[in-house]
Design a protein around this motif. Structure first.
Motif, PDB file in Angstrom:
ATOM      1  N   UNK A   1       0.959  -1.273  -0.048  1.00 35.18           N
ATOM      2  CA  UNK A   1      -0.088   0.074   0.005  1.00 35.18           C
ATOM      3  C   UNK A   1       0.865   1.219  -0.032  1.00 35.18           C
ATOM      4  N   UNK A   2       1.858   1.233   0.831  1.00 39.72           N
ATOM      5  CA  UNK A   2       2.759   2.400   0.882  1.00 39.72           C
ATOM      6  C   UNK A   2       4.270   1.793   0.782  1.00 39.72           C
ATOM      7  N   UNK A   3       4.931   2.734  -0.118  1.00 35.87           N
ATOM      8  CA  UNK A   3       6.309   2.424  -0.047  1.00 35.87           C
ATOM      9  C   UNK A   3       7.227   3.717   0.288  1.00 35.87           C
ATOM     10  N   UNK A   4       7.849   3.580   1.307  1.00 42.11           N
ATOM     11  CA  UNK A   4       8.559   4.528   1.972  1.00 42.11           C
ATOM     12  C   UNK A   4      10.100   4.500   1.352  1.00 42.11           C
ATOM     13  N   UNK A   5      10.682   5.665   0.953  1.00 41.64           N
ATOM     14  CA  UNK A   5      12.050   5.415   0.581  1.00 41.64           C
ATOM     15  C   UNK A   5      12.902   6.286   1.641  1.00 41.64           C
ATOM     16  N   UNK A   6      13.693   5.568   2.436  1.00 44.64           N
ATOM     17  CA  UNK A   6      14.440   6.214   3.224  1.00 44.64           C
ATOM     18  C   UNK A   6      14.174   5.714   4.795  1.00 44.64           C
TER      19      UNK A   6
ATOM     20  N   UNK B   1      -3.384  -3.274   9.116  1.00 48.73           N
ATOM     21  CA  UNK B   1      -4.281  -2.836   7.911  1.00 48.73           C
ATOM     22  C   UNK B   1      -3.777  -2.507   6.606  1.00 48.73           C
ATOM     23  N   UNK B   2      -2.673  -1.904   6.632  1.00 44.19           N
ATOM     24  CA  UNK B   2      -1.822  -1.636   5.654  1.00 44.19           C
ATOM     25  C   UNK B   2      -0.509  -2.391   5.470  1.00 44.19           C
ATOM     26  N   UNK B   3      -0.252  -2.604   3.991  1.00 45.00           N
ATOM     27  CA  UNK B   3       1.051  -3.255   3.865  1.00 45.00           C
ATOM     28  C   UNK B   3       1.994  -2.264   3.371  1.00 45.00           C
ATOM     29  N   UNK B   4       3.249  -2.347   4.243  1.00 48.62           N
ATOM     30  CA  UNK B   4       4.211  -1.199   4.010  1.00 48.62           C
ATOM     31  C   UNK B   4       5.511  -1.787   3.688  1.00 48.62           C
ATOM     32  N   UNK B   5       6.265  -1.322   2.591  1.00 48.36           N
ATOM     33  CA  UNK B   5       7.577  -1.616   2.168  1.00 48.36           C
ATOM     34  C   UNK B   5       8.424  -0.395   2.617  1.00 48.36           C
TER      35      UNK B   5
ATOM     36  N   UNK C   1       3.855  -9.088   9.870  1.00 49.67           N
ATOM     37  CA  UNK C   1       4.236  -9.582   8.565  1.00 49.67           C
ATOM     38  C   UNK C   1       3.844  -8.560   7.604  1.00 49.67           C
ATOM     39  N   UNK C   2       3.188  -7.476   7.759  1.00 44.15           N
ATOM     40  CA  UNK C   2       2.800  -6.377   6.769  1.00 44.15           C
ATOM     41  C   UNK C   2       3.735  -5.127   6.396  1.00 44.15           C
ATOM     42  N   UNK C   3       5.110  -5.428   7.342  1.00 47.78           N
ATOM     43  CA  UNK C   3       6.346  -4.285   7.164  1.00 47.78           C
ATOM     44  C   UNK C   3       7.321  -5.373   6.435  1.00 47.78           C
ATOM     45  N   UNK C   4       7.622  -4.780   5.358  1.00 53.95           N
ATOM     46  CA  UNK C   4       8.945  -5.374   4.574  1.00 53.95           C
ATOM     47  C   UNK C   4      10.103  -4.243   4.709  1.00 53.95           C
ATOM     48  N   UNK C   5      11.054  -4.567   4.954  1.00 58.40           N
ATOM     49  CA  UNK C   5      12.205  -3.582   5.117  1.00 58.40           C
ATOM     50  C   UNK C   5      13.501  -4.114   4.234  1.00 58.40           C
ATOM     51  N   UNK C   6      13.818  -3.408   3.276  1.00 57.64           N
ATOM     52  CA  UNK C   6      14.736  -3.828   2.206  1.00 57.64           C
ATOM     53  C   UNK C   6      16.000  -2.914   2.311  1.00 57.64           C
ATOM     54  N   UNK C   7      17.029  -3.368   2.887  1.00 59.18           N
ATOM     55  CA  UNK C   7      18.311  -2.737   2.927  1.00 59.18           C
ATOM     56  C   UNK C   7      19.078  -2.936   1.730  1.00 59.18           C
ATOM     57  N   UNK C   8      20.242  -1.944   1.696  1.00 59.72           N
ATOM     58  CA  UNK C   8      21.031  -1.780   0.347  1.00 59.72           C
ATOM     59  C   UNK C   8      20.346  -1.734  -0.746  1.00 59.72           C
TER      60      UNK C   8
END
Length: 555
Positions: A8-13, A30-34, A221-228
């Motif tokens: 739902x939301x893509x956060x950069x930084x 409620x929301x899926x966040x990357x 489970x609804x939060x995915x953190x992508x490093x590098x």
């Protein structure tokens, strides 16, 4: 291109703002966040080369290492600056979860109430002091307890120093003698005065935005953190942001956003990414081969920063300062003290004493801030080599900065390559008022340093020295000796008018599904350190975003 992620939301930084947003928007499931972060994880790792760097993040005094460590720090460099003798300045920015809150000096300052009322008068509706104060309180766990100005129970721990110092105690008395009153809470009803800084430290360890907000949320489970994950551009369908293209471990990937893309890269990276994505001054974009999505001339402009100078004193023989505590047997003793008590030198922040005063008595509020510490760096190495090395002999540093500079710089891409650092033009001391306040700050520093309370400790002035007496000479010293105190803001300014980038809801003007939430939206620099205000901005923005998600979409 492989590896498409949807949310739902893509956060950069994942800096101060991004960690708050990721935690708040993923609450309740409620929301899926990357969350995309170009740096790595801040926690200790099995990689020995990275382990020491990450360890230094969490030991408070480790900031002296992380501020120059390329493993966790972007170490940007400005263009030659005409107002400071043509020098370039290194601008540390966190390259790790927690962003600059993982490498900063740990000082908790909110700014003056008038700062935010001023934002409101500039067209930032809903950003006056009464509007933002609840979000400072929501973020805070004040170890002193709750009161009219402070709260307990928030994620961000705010504590007093664990170990005071006789010279620092004398500095507060010296400030009183110089005309700066004692004020035990410069984050309360009034900022003017002198006191020990409060710190974002918990149980002797750094309480960064990653520690306070992100780590507890990363099990959801609804939060995915992508490093590098280095963001290359925001993707658009027409005028609507739909996702972010990023490179991770040499592979291009895409994170698609069903609701919004939120930029939280800070005052350097958010305008850089907008420009790389075709949002910014059209002439700049065309010159760098970037197709124009929206001609927004204010993107990257309005850059402001606090410029700090140092008045340094040699202390008398026998007075032990941080210089000696940081070496040899004394350092070993302090390490043991930290290991068993979580107190002492290793919990040290960037300064002991905060002092806020006025350059002119007719001002309503302070316009000068001091960072004061019983320690002295090798000034030549600090100014010319950007190296933080303590001297061997005992010393005291009284460092003033102007709180609300009038000079403005800019951030501009040099090419369409996201890996190429942008051009940073600081433009320090360009405005005559900034020059006047710089001189006034140095005079105030001397007034403090020469007060009777410090006479048992101070032997002599090291810098500027006796040859710098007139206003013109002091301005020359300010130009040739000062540098950043790491507070860049303003490059995606909020408000109205042709140079505004975001509206009062932090939505990028003329586009849909795209917000900026970080220090870059500040229309004017706050009167103090910027970490706490940036966290406040993200706390408030998270409510705005959730409220927008509840609103019906117009037909």
């Amino acid at each position: 291109m492989t590896g498409i992620i949807e949310a739902d939301y893509v956060i950069v930084g994942a800096g101060s703002a991004g960690c708050v947003l990721a935690a708040r928007l993923s609450e309740g499931g409620k929301f899926k966040v990357v969350l995309l972060e170009a740096g790595g994880d801040d926690r200790p790792t099995k990689n020995l080369g990275q382990f020491a760097s990450n360890l230094m993040i969490h030991i408070p005094v480790g900031y002296s290492s992380t501020l120059k460590d390329p493993k966790v720090n972007w170490l940007y460099q400005t263009e030659p600056d005409p107002g400071t003798g043509g020098r370039t300045h290194v601008w540390p920015r966190g390259k790790v979860l927690g962003g600059s809150s993982s490498i900063n000096g740990l000082l908790y300052i909110r700014g003056q109430h008038a700062d935010y009322d001023g934002w409101r008068q500039l067209g930032c509706e809903g950003w006056g002091w009464d509007d933002v104060a609840p979000y400072f309180r929501r973020a805070e766990h004040q170890e002193r307890g709750g009161c009219d100005w402070h709260a307990t129970g928030g994620p961000l721990n705010v504590s007093d120093v664990t170990t005071k110092h006789p010279v620092s105690d004398a500095v507060i008395e010296a400030c009183e003698q110089a005309g700066i009153p004692r004020n035990d809470d410069v984050n309360g009803s009034s900022q003017e005065g002198a006191t020990y800084y409060q710190l974002t430290v918990k149980n002797g360890q750094r309480c960064s935005a990653a520690v306070a907000y992100l780590h507890p949320a990363m099990t959801r489970p609804n939060l995915k953190v992508e490093t590098n994950a280095l963001a290359g551009r925001v993707l658009f369908e027409g005028r609507r942001a739909t996702g972010v293209e990023f490179t991770q471990n040499g592979v291009k990937r895409v994170a698609m956003a069903r609701a919004e893309v939120i930029l939280a890269g800070g005052a350097i990276n958010s305008p850089q990414l907008l420009q790389l994505s075709g949002v910014g001054p059209a002439e700049l974009l065309i010159r760098n081969g970037v197709p124009v999505i929206a001609d927004l001339p204010g993107v990257g402009e309005n850059l402001q920063d606090h410029y700090v100078m140092s008045v340094r004193y040699r202390l008398k023989a026998g007075v032990v300062s941080v210089n000696e505590q940081s070496k040899g047997g004394r350092l070993a003793g302090e390490a043991l003290r930290y290991l068993f008590q979580r107190k002492g030198l290793l919990t040290l922040s960037a300064a002991h004493i905060a002092a806020f005063c006025k350059s002119r008595p007719d001002l309503v509020g302070p316009d000068i801030q001091f960072h004061i510490l019983p320690a002295t760096m090798d000034l030549d190495k600090l100014v010319n080599e950007q190296k933080m090395e303590l001297e061997d002999l005992p010393g005291l540093t009284i460092a003033p900065c102007q709180l609300r500079p009038e000079s403005r710089g800019h951030i501009r891409i040099k090419s369409a390559d996201p890996a190429e650092y942008p051009s940073i033009f600081a433009n320090y001391l360009a405005d005559p008022l900034d020059q006047e306040v710089a001189v006034a700050g140095l005079k105030w520093a001397r007034k403090i340093g020469e007060a009777p309370a410090l006479s048992p400790y101070v032997d002599s002035e090291i810098n500027p020295g006796g040859e710098f007496r007139t206003d013109s000479q002091l301005l020359d010293y300010a130009r040739l000796s000062g540098s950043t105190i790491y507070h860049p803001v303003g490059t995606c300014q909020m408000g109205h008018g042709p140079m505004a980038v975001v509206d009062a809801q932090l939505r990028v003007r003329g586009l849909d599904g795209l917000r900026v939430v970080d220090a870059s939206v500040m229309p004017r620099l706050v009167s103090g350190n910027t970490n706490a205000p940036t966290i406040m901005i993200a706390e408030k923005a998270s409510d705005m975003i959730r409220e927008a998600a509840r609103a019906p979409v117009a037909a």
